[in-house]
Design an enzyme around this catalytic site. Structure first.
Site, PDB file in Angstrom:
ATOM      1  N   ASP A 323       0.841  -1.186   0.000  1.00  0.00           N
ATOM      2  CA  ASP A 323       0.000   0.000   0.000  1.00  0.00           C
ATOM      3  C   ASP A 323       0.879   1.240   0.000  1.00  0.00           C
ATOM      4  OD1 ASP A 323      -2.568  -1.052  -0.052  1.00  0.00           O
ATOM      5  OD2 ASP A 323      -2.542  -1.461   2.094  1.00  0.00           O
ATOM      6  N   PHE A 391     -17.477   6.878   4.144  1.00  0.00           N
ATOM      7  CA  PHE A 391     -16.581   6.522   3.051  1.00  0.00           C
ATOM      8  C   PHE A 391     -16.597   5.008   2.852  1.00  0.00           C
ATOM      9  CE2 PHE A 391     -12.502   4.950   1.560  1.00  0.00           C
ATOM     10  CZ  PHE A 391     -12.290   5.720   0.427  1.00  0.00           C
TER      11      PHE A 391
END
Length: 696
Positions: A323, A391
């Site tokens: 990531d 979100f």
């Protein structure tokens, strides 16, 4: 004044240096356990798991019988003292081999003992169905139970925070004394581990594990070695060593007939000693210790491997998927600037951005509200009866819906563009240009819109961790491809990827994209490693050959992964790969040394045995050992002594240097291959001279 990035780097290095040094206070206990273990491991039921050393034990038992009944296997051709000498040396060889394994296990058990202290009987405040509390033992808790933990109390088991905000001491697990904030609503902060301590306030926790299944229980079982299984490579090497043992057994049987034909008959004790000298006892004695030490090195790095296979697989990794945020960069992207479109003011943009973030518990959301306040925006309260839009990885946006129909959104540019177009309105080219401008600077743009109007762009900043470019260059040298996976737009991703030095990147990645990427490289025959901490990372962690979950992540992520980082540092996956490489290199180096040893001993012993019957063998008697008895005893003693001399190398590991496979092979052959051939000639000759001084 010191640069803050340099301060972070300095602190990290100092912290890791402290963490990786083994505690010396436990050394005497470990040594005591190893000395006991090397005798208990003589049990044939245990020894048979190691075919090479089992053959040595059979040889020891046969010579032990011959020490009392010299004629039991036929007329003896050697002295009684020679037989006793062979028996004693074989026994010492077994003890040295068992000591290596017992010492490696002892280091893990010492760590387990310290972990068990955190499992002492803990009382828990169980919340009953009617809302009342009942005091129960931690062992009585089951998954799904709700408990309340207040200041000064121990968290009884693994769980997820449902209510409350508190600081927790996780030093019993991570070794770090700095408190960690725990609160509901975020992957990184809502997961708690049994055995840790609440330092302030209170937490309402939903238990996620049953007794014996908690993270701490698994850690203890793993470091004690109770769950250690041989890895595929270790099994393959064991089979190879067993095959080599059979080959040398046939060689020794053949020598019996050849010796009889040449009028140089061999005694049973000599044949046993010769067999033990020729079979790969060095690597056979150290193989198990190397595997245990590999897992131990990982655990000393504050990573818990769920199996030896995971550690070994990390050494064969061909693709590293990382990531961006928190792994390649420092994470916690913070709002640094509000950039309005023409016709809108900074104040208007800040107010809309803050309204969409009031219920956003992420670091980014909180930083947007803070920046708005610093710019003078006050009275930040949404109207009554508003609906928060959280979100998600799918929508890649969040916001708020007001009762009067007003809809405020902030999110990735493509997500807000879709939000505008779905309502039948035109997309703002100016907003797109502003977003691309932020992305070109290496920042992350968030576009803010209210109904059909775009108000502007929020600039989120992140910093690449120090030294990442150098580490990726090392991975490239080892033939490992690095891929950055991020939810950012392609422009931002490209800037960060170029600056960090990764080989490739995937932008606007969704959870299913990660799985597809892993499967793509696995279909090419490559092993893939990745990190993750959220529930949405769990499928990809399970699919990867090496999945490193963060201790601060969700229970689902930790269950799916085969490694857990107690420090919750995603970039540690790079270090895990290095440790896995070191394990494979160490095993390969010592195997090379052992096989080369056997070849050298063969050419050192055989000429001395047949030199009397076949004078032409004099040309091959390089060391001039003299008698056959002297040659056999010298080689047998060297065979025993080399094992403890190599134990430190087996436990510490061969020094790892990033290089290609061909370079590693050349290095192994030059150092350990040639070393394995030369060392026996020097060692056996020295021992032979020492035996001559005693008239042997």
């Amino acid at each position: 004044m010191q640069n803050p990035v340099e301060s972070i780097e300095s602190f990290t290095v100092q912290r890791n240096d402290r963490k990786h040094k083994p505690a010396m206070s436990n050394q005497s206990l470990i040594l005591q356990q190893a000395l006991t273990g090397m005798f208990t491991k003589l049990d044939p039921r245990l020894m048979i798991k190691n075919p090479v050393m089992f053959v040595v034990e059979i040889g020891f038992l046969l010579t032990l019988v011959m020490s009392f009944q010299p004629q039991i296997f036929g007329p003896t051709l050697v002295t009684q003292s020679y037989v006793v000498g062979v028996m004693v040396i074989l026994f010492v060889t077994l003890l040295f081999a068992n000591f290596a394994e017992a010492y490696a296990e002892g280091r893990g058990k010492a760590q387990a003992d310290s972990l068990k202290k955190t499992r002492s009987t803990t009382q828990a405040r169980l919340i009953l169905a009617d809302g009342t509390e009942k005091l129960v033992g931690a062992s009585d808790l089951r998954a799904g139970n709700i408990v309340r933990v207040t200041m000064g109390e121990i968290i009884p088991s693994d769980g997820e925070v449902m209510e409350g905000i508190a600081s927790a001491d996780e030093s019993a697990i991570t070794g770090e004394s700095a408190p960690v904030i725990k609160e509901p609503g975020t992957d990184m902060a809502s997961s708690v581990t049994g055995g840790t301590k609440v330092l302030s306030d209170y937490l309402l926790i939903k238990i996620t594990s049953n007794p014996g299944e908690s993270f701490l229980d698994k850690m203890v079982a793993l470091v004690e070695g109770a769950k250690r299984q041989k890895t595929p490579n270790e099994i393959a090497l064991t089979v190879l060593l067993a095959a080599l043992t059979l080959v040398f057994l046939m060689v020794c049987v053949t020598l019996v007939f050849y010796a009889g034909y040449s009028k140089s008959p061999l005694d049973t004790a000599t044949l046993i000693a010769l067999l033990v000298c020729l079979i790969p006892t060095t690597i056979g004695a150290l193989l198990s210790a190397i595997g245990i030490a590999g897992m131990d090195r990982v655990s000393r790095f504050n990573v818990i491997a769920m199996s030896g296979k995971a550690v070994e697989a990390s050494g064969d990794i061909g693709v590293l998927i990382l990531d961006k945020t928190g792994t390649i960069t420092l994470g916690n992207r913070l709002a640094s600037e509000f950039i309005p479109v023409a016709g809108k003011t900074v104040d208007q943009l800040a107010r809309m951005a803050a309204c969409s973030s009031l219920d956003d518990t992420t670091p980014e959301g909180k930083s947007i509200v803070e920046l708005a306040k610093r710019l003078g925006v006050t009275d930040l309260n949404n109207p009554a009866n508003t609906t928060s839009v959280e979100f998600s990885a799918e929508t890649r946006s969040s916001g708020v819906d007001w009762e009067d129909g007003t809809r405020v959104r902030k999110g990735a540019m493509d997500a807000i563009k879709r939000f505008i177009l779905d309502q039948g309105w035109q997309w703002s080219s100016e907003a797109q240009e502003l977003a691309e401008q932020v992305a070109r600077q290496g920042g992350t743009p968030l576009v803010v819109a209210c109904n059909t109007e775009v108000y502007g762009v929020i600039h989120l900043k992140d910093i690449i961790k120090p030294g990442m470019a150098e580490r990726f260059a090392q991975m490239r040298t080892m033939g490992i491809k690095t891929i950055m996976c991020t939810g950012d737009n392609p422009i931002t991703a490209e800037v960060i990827a170029r600056e960090a030095g990764v080989d490739d990147f995937v932008a606007e990645a969704k959870p299913e994209d990660k799985i597809a990427l892993i499967k793509k490289y696995q279909s090419q025959g490559l092993l893939v490693a990745m990190t993750g901490d959220g529930t949405n990372d769990a499928p990809a962690l399970a699919q990867a050959d090496v999945g490193l979950a963060m201790n601060s992540g969700t229970q689902a992520a930790k269950e799916a992964a085969n490694m857990i980082d107690l420090d919750s540092d995603p970039s540690k996956l790079i270090d895990v790969v290095s440790i896995g490489k070191q394990l494979l290199i160490t095993r390969g180096a010592l195997t090379t040394f052992s096989v080369a040893n056997d070849i050298a001993k063969y050419f050192a012993i055989i000429p001395a045995i047949f030199i009397v019957a076949i004078p032409a063998m004099k040309a091959f008697d390089i060391m001039g050992l003299g008698s056959a008895d002297n040659a056999i005893l010298s080689a047998l003693i060297f065979n025993a002594v080399i094992i403890p001399l190599l134990i430190p190398l087996a436990l510490k590991g061969v020094q790892f240097k990033p290089m290609s496979a061909n370079q590693l092979l050349t290095r192994n052959i030059l150092i350990y291959g040639l070393g394995g051939i030369i060392a026996p000639f020097i060692g056996i000759k020295a021992i032979s001279l020492a035996l001559n001084l005693f008239g042997l």
